[in-house]
Design a protein around this motif. Structure first.
Motif, PDB file in Angstrom:
ATOM      1  N   LEU A   1      38.153  43.202  36.400  1.00 34.27           N
ATOM      2  CA  LEU A   1      37.350  44.085  37.243  1.00 34.27           C
ATOM      3  C   LEU A   1      37.422  45.542  36.794  1.00 34.27           C
ATOM      4  CD1 LEU A   1      38.440  42.639  40.723  1.00 34.27           C
ATOM      5  CD2 LEU A   1      36.512  41.909  39.292  1.00 34.27           C
ATOM      6  N   LEU A   2      36.453  46.302  37.262  1.00 34.39           N
ATOM      7  CA  LEU A   2      36.422  47.760  37.118  1.00 34.39           C
ATOM      8  C   LEU A   2      36.455  48.209  35.659  1.00 34.39           C
ATOM      9  CD1 LEU A   2      38.732  48.979  40.026  1.00 34.39           C
ATOM     10  CD2 LEU A   2      36.264  48.670  40.021  1.00 34.39           C
ATOM     11  N   GLY A   3      35.507  47.730  34.869  1.00 38.61           N
ATOM     12  CA  GLY A   3      35.359  48.287  33.537  1.00 38.61           C
ATOM     13  C   GLY A   3      34.892  49.731  33.636  1.00 38.61           C
ATOM     14  N   GLY A   4      35.109  50.507  32.582  1.00 41.45           N
ATOM     15  CA  GLY A   4      34.667  51.896  32.585  1.00 41.45           C
ATOM     16  C   GLY A   4      35.804  52.860  32.825  1.00 41.45           C
ATOM     17  N   HIS A   5      35.455  54.061  33.263  1.00 43.76           N
ATOM     18  CA  HIS A   5      36.401  55.175  33.303  1.00 43.76           C
ATOM     19  C   HIS A   5      36.845  55.490  34.728  1.00 43.76           C
ATOM     20  CE1 HIS A   5      35.884  56.479  29.042  1.00 43.76           C
ATOM     21  NE2 HIS A   5      34.729  55.849  29.196  1.00 43.76           N
ATOM     22  N   LEU A   6      38.025  56.106  34.811  1.00 46.08           N
ATOM     23  CA  LEU A   6      38.582  56.626  36.057  1.00 46.08           C
ATOM     24  C   LEU A   6      39.140  58.003  35.753  1.00 46.08           C
ATOM     25  CD1 LEU A   6      39.504  56.209  39.034  1.00 46.08           C
ATOM     26  CD2 LEU A   6      41.637  55.263  38.113  1.00 46.08           C
ATOM     27  N   GLU A   7      38.839  58.971  36.618  1.00 47.09           N
ATOM     28  CA  GLU A   7      39.329  60.327  36.393  1.00 47.09           C
ATOM     29  C   GLU A   7      40.026  60.852  37.632  1.00 47.09           C
ATOM     30  OE1 GLU A   7      35.488  63.096  37.295  1.00 47.09           O
ATOM     31  OE2 GLU A   7      35.410  61.891  35.452  1.00 47.09           O
ATOM     32  N   LYS A   8      40.759  61.909  37.446  1.00 48.40           N
ATOM     33  CA  LYS A   8      41.527  62.522  38.522  1.00 48.40           C
ATOM     34  C   LYS A   8      40.612  62.899  39.686  1.00 48.40           C
ATOM     35  CE  LYS A   8      44.873  66.240  39.333  1.00 48.40           C
ATOM     36  NZ  LYS A   8      45.621  67.352  38.694  1.00 48.40           N
ATOM     37  N   GLY A   9      41.047  62.614  40.895  1.00 52.20           N
ATOM     38  CA  GLY A   9      40.286  62.942  42.086  1.00 52.20           C
ATOM     39  C   GLY A   9      39.316  61.870  42.522  1.00 52.20           C
ATOM     40  N   VAL A  10      39.205  60.788  41.752  1.00 52.15           N
ATOM     41  CA  VAL A  10      38.277  59.699  42.055  1.00 52.15           C
ATOM     42  C   VAL A  10      39.071  58.456  42.459  1.00 52.15           C
ATOM     43  CG1 VAL A  10      36.516  58.154  41.114  1.00 52.15           C
ATOM     44  CG2 VAL A  10      36.504  60.591  40.512  1.00 52.15           C
ATOM     45  N   ILE A  11      38.594  57.729  43.453  1.00 49.40           N
ATOM     46  CA  ILE A  11      39.178  56.445  43.836  1.00 49.40           C
ATOM     47  C   ILE A  11      38.195  55.353  43.444  1.00 49.40           C
ATOM     48  CG2 ILE A  11      40.010  54.986  45.719  1.00 49.40           C
ATOM     49  CD1 ILE A  11      40.678  57.519  47.276  1.00 49.40           C
ATOM     50  N   ARG A  12      38.654  54.395  42.668  1.00 50.09           N
ATOM     51  CA  ARG A  12      37.829  53.231  42.358  1.00 50.09           C
ATOM     52  C   ARG A  12      38.370  52.039  43.134  1.00 50.09           C
ATOM     53  NH1 ARG A  12      35.699  52.111  36.568  1.00 50.09           N
ATOM     54  NH2 ARG A  12      34.244  51.005  37.925  1.00 50.09           N
ATOM     55  N   ARG A  13      37.467  51.295  43.735  1.00 55.76           N
ATOM     56  CA  ARG A  13      37.872  50.214  44.645  1.00 55.76           C
ATOM     57  C   ARG A  13      37.142  48.930  44.259  1.00 55.76           C
ATOM     58  NH1 ARG A  13      37.346  52.833  49.440  1.00 55.76           N
ATOM     59  NH2 ARG A  13      39.589  53.286  49.417  1.00 55.76           N
ATOM     60  N   ALA A  14      37.873  47.827  44.239  1.00 54.26           N
ATOM     61  CA  ALA A  14      37.305  46.516  43.927  1.00 54.26           C
ATOM     62  C   ALA A  14      37.634  45.554  45.056  1.00 54.26           C
ATOM     63  CB  ALA A  14      37.852  45.990  42.608  1.00 54.26           C
ATOM     64  N   GLN A  15      36.691  44.632  45.310  1.00 59.39           N
ATOM     65  CA  GLN A  15      36.878  43.646  46.363  1.00 59.39           C
ATOM     66  C   GLN A  15      36.787  42.228  45.803  1.00 59.39           C
ATOM     67  OE1 GLN A  15      34.659  44.312  50.124  1.00 59.39           O
ATOM     68  NE2 GLN A  15      33.635  45.939  48.983  1.00 59.39           N
ATOM     69  N   ALA A  16      37.562  41.348  46.400  1.00 55.46           N
ATOM     70  CA  ALA A  16      37.489  39.926  46.082  1.00 55.46           C
ATOM     71  C   ALA A  16      37.878  39.162  47.340  1.00 55.46           C
ATOM     72  CB  ALA A  16      38.417  39.569  44.929  1.00 55.46           C
ATOM     73  N   ALA A  17      37.581  37.866  47.351  1.00 55.90           N
ATOM     74  CA  ALA A  17      37.935  37.042  48.504  1.00 55.90           C
ATOM     75  C   ALA A  17      38.246  35.629  48.040  1.00 55.90           C
ATOM     76  CB  ALA A  17      36.814  37.028  49.549  1.00 55.90           C
ATOM     77  N   ALA A  18      39.211  35.021  48.703  1.00 55.20           N
ATOM     78  CA  ALA A  18      39.554  33.608  48.491  1.00 55.20           C
ATOM     79  C   ALA A  18      39.424  32.910  49.838  1.00 55.20           C
ATOM     80  CB  ALA A  18      40.973  33.465  47.950  1.00 55.20           C
ATOM     81  N   TRP A  19      38.551  31.900  49.892  1.00 52.51           N
ATOM     82  CA  TRP A  19      38.298  31.168  51.132  1.00 52.51           C
ATOM     83  C   TRP A  19      38.745  29.718  50.988  1.00 52.51           C
ATOM     84  CZ3 TRP A  19      36.401  32.964  55.767  1.00 52.51           C
ATOM     85  CH2 TRP A  19      35.896  34.276  55.775  1.00 52.51           C
ATOM     86  N   PHE A  20      39.251  29.188  52.096  1.00 51.94           N
ATOM     87  CA  PHE A  20      39.620  27.776  52.185  1.00 51.94           C
ATOM     88  C   PHE A  20      38.588  27.121  53.095  1.00 51.94           C
ATOM     89  CE2 PHE A  20      43.336  30.558  52.072  1.00 51.94           C
ATOM     90  CZ  PHE A  20      43.830  30.245  50.814  1.00 51.94           C
ATOM     91  N   VAL A  21      37.826  26.176  52.553  1.00 50.85           N
ATOM     92  CA  VAL A  21      36.692  25.611  53.285  1.00 50.85           C
ATOM     93  C   VAL A  21      36.785  24.086  53.283  1.00 50.85           C
ATOM     94  CG1 VAL A  21      35.243  27.576  52.659  1.00 50.85           C
ATOM     95  CG2 VAL A  21      35.179  25.509  51.255  1.00 50.85           C
ATOM     96  N   PRO A  22      36.089  23.402  54.220  1.00 54.45           N
ATOM     97  CA  PRO A  22      36.091  21.933  54.219  1.00 54.45           C
ATOM     98  C   PRO A  22      35.513  21.380  52.919  1.00 54.45           C
ATOM     99  CG  PRO A  22      35.196  22.797  56.281  1.00 54.45           C
ATOM    100  CD  PRO A  22      35.319  23.958  55.350  1.00 54.45           C
ATOM    101  N   ARG A  23      36.116  20.320  52.426  1.00 58.38           N
ATOM    102  CA  ARG A  23      35.627  19.706  51.186  1.00 58.38           C
ATOM    103  C   ARG A  23      34.205  19.161  51.368  1.00 58.38           C
ATOM    104  NH1 ARG A  23      33.303  17.979  47.827  1.00 58.38           N
ATOM    105  NH2 ARG A  23      33.867  16.777  45.971  1.00 58.38           N
ATOM    106  N   VAL A  24      33.913  18.589  52.529  1.00 60.58           N
ATOM    107  CA  VAL A  24      32.549  18.126  52.817  1.00 60.58           C
ATOM    108  C   VAL A  24      31.676  19.350  53.079  1.00 60.58           C
ATOM    109  CG1 VAL A  24      31.093  16.786  54.375  1.00 60.58           C
ATOM    110  CG2 VAL A  24      33.364  15.935  53.752  1.00 60.58           C
ATOM    111  N   GLY A  25      30.651  19.524  52.267  1.00 65.20           N
ATOM    112  CA  GLY A  25      29.776  20.675  52.414  1.00 65.20           C
ATOM    113  C   GLY A  25      30.318  21.943  51.798  1.00 65.20           C
TER     114      GLY A  25
END
Length: 258
Positions: A213-237
């Motif tokens: 995640l987060l290719g590219g540059h980061l500089e002082k004073g900047v916040i870079r934020r990435a999101q992801a999720a892992a879900w546990f769901v019924p096997r049927v459907g």
């Protein structure tokens, strides 16, 4: 869901103790990810989910210094000290989520999961951070989007047809992972704009599933934020669940953090 905290925190050890889910996180070893995953049937999904690796932290011989940690309702939050080797300061939210299927489909049941929010800052004038989220799971079958804009999931690998140590790359921000438990599947996703590339390495007993995640540059004073999720769901459907949860995730506003 109740407003009571679902995480229990003792120093750097955290336990998820929700009604239908349990898991653990060792805050000073974020590369270990979420482990010990079980449910009300006491079944375990072995391996790990979303080990957070920032540059060289995955190979760090000692625990990473945690300068702040707290629990607030469904959130577990850790802030890490900037190190001389990475010049990065990271903060990670593990946010427990719950979703009912509702009446829009014949597919019933519920899904629950962990929403991961990682923020990076630096005191350097210019830096190219490398953030990886690494999961290791006992994969039976792996499905993904044929293209990032596709409406259908396509099987790309299964345990019978995959060669050991086979490496596969994909541009898909969504993976549906069918594990040996025939009741539950695992859905992994990230924001398409956060994704640089993915990497899948076949192993025994675990496959390594990596979001870079987060290719590219980061500089002082900047916040870079990435999101992801892992879900546990019924096997049927589970394909319905995967598509529904991903489109909701992708359309959601930026999360509230502090």
């Amino acid at each position: 869901m109740s407003s009571a905290a679902v995480w229990q925190l003792h120093q750097n050890s955290a336990q998820l103790c929700a009604i239908h889910r349990r898991a653990s996180v060792q805050l000073d070893q974020p590369a270990d990810g979420v482990k010990g995953i079980g449910d009300e049937r006491n079944s375990l999904i072995s391996g790990r989910l979303f080990g957070v690796e920032v540059d060289g932290t995955a190979d760090a011989p000692t625990p990473i210094a945690v300068i702040d940690r707290y629990v607030r309702q469904n959130d577990l939050v850790a802030t890490y000290e900037s190190s001389a080797s990475t010049n990065l300061r990271a903060q990670v939210y593990w946010r427990y989520r719950w979703e009912e299927s509702g009446g829009e489909s014949q597919v019933g049941g519920r899904g629950d999961g962990i929403h991961l929010i990682t923020s990076l800052q630096t005191d350097c004038l210019d830096l190219q951070p490398k953030l990886r989220l690494v999961s290791e799971l006992p994969v039976v079958e792996l499905l993904t989007l044929a293209t990032p804009d596709s409406q259908q999931l396509t099987r790309i690998l299964d345990r019978e047809g995959a060669a050991q140590s086979q490496v596969t790359r994909s541009e898909s921000p969504l993976w549906l992972v069918r594990v040996p438990d025939d009741v539950c599947s695992v859905v992994l996703m990230t924001m398409p704009d956060d994704l640089a590339r993915t990497k899948i390495t076949v192993g025994d007993p675990y496959w390594r599933l990596e979001f870079q995640l987060l290719g590219g540059h980061l500089e002082k004073g900047v916040i870079r934020r990435a999101q992801a999720a892992a879900w546990f769901v019924p096997r049927v459907g589970d394909d319905f669940w995967a598509r529904r949860l991903f489109w909701q995730f992708n359309a959601s506003p930026p999360p509230l953090t502090t």
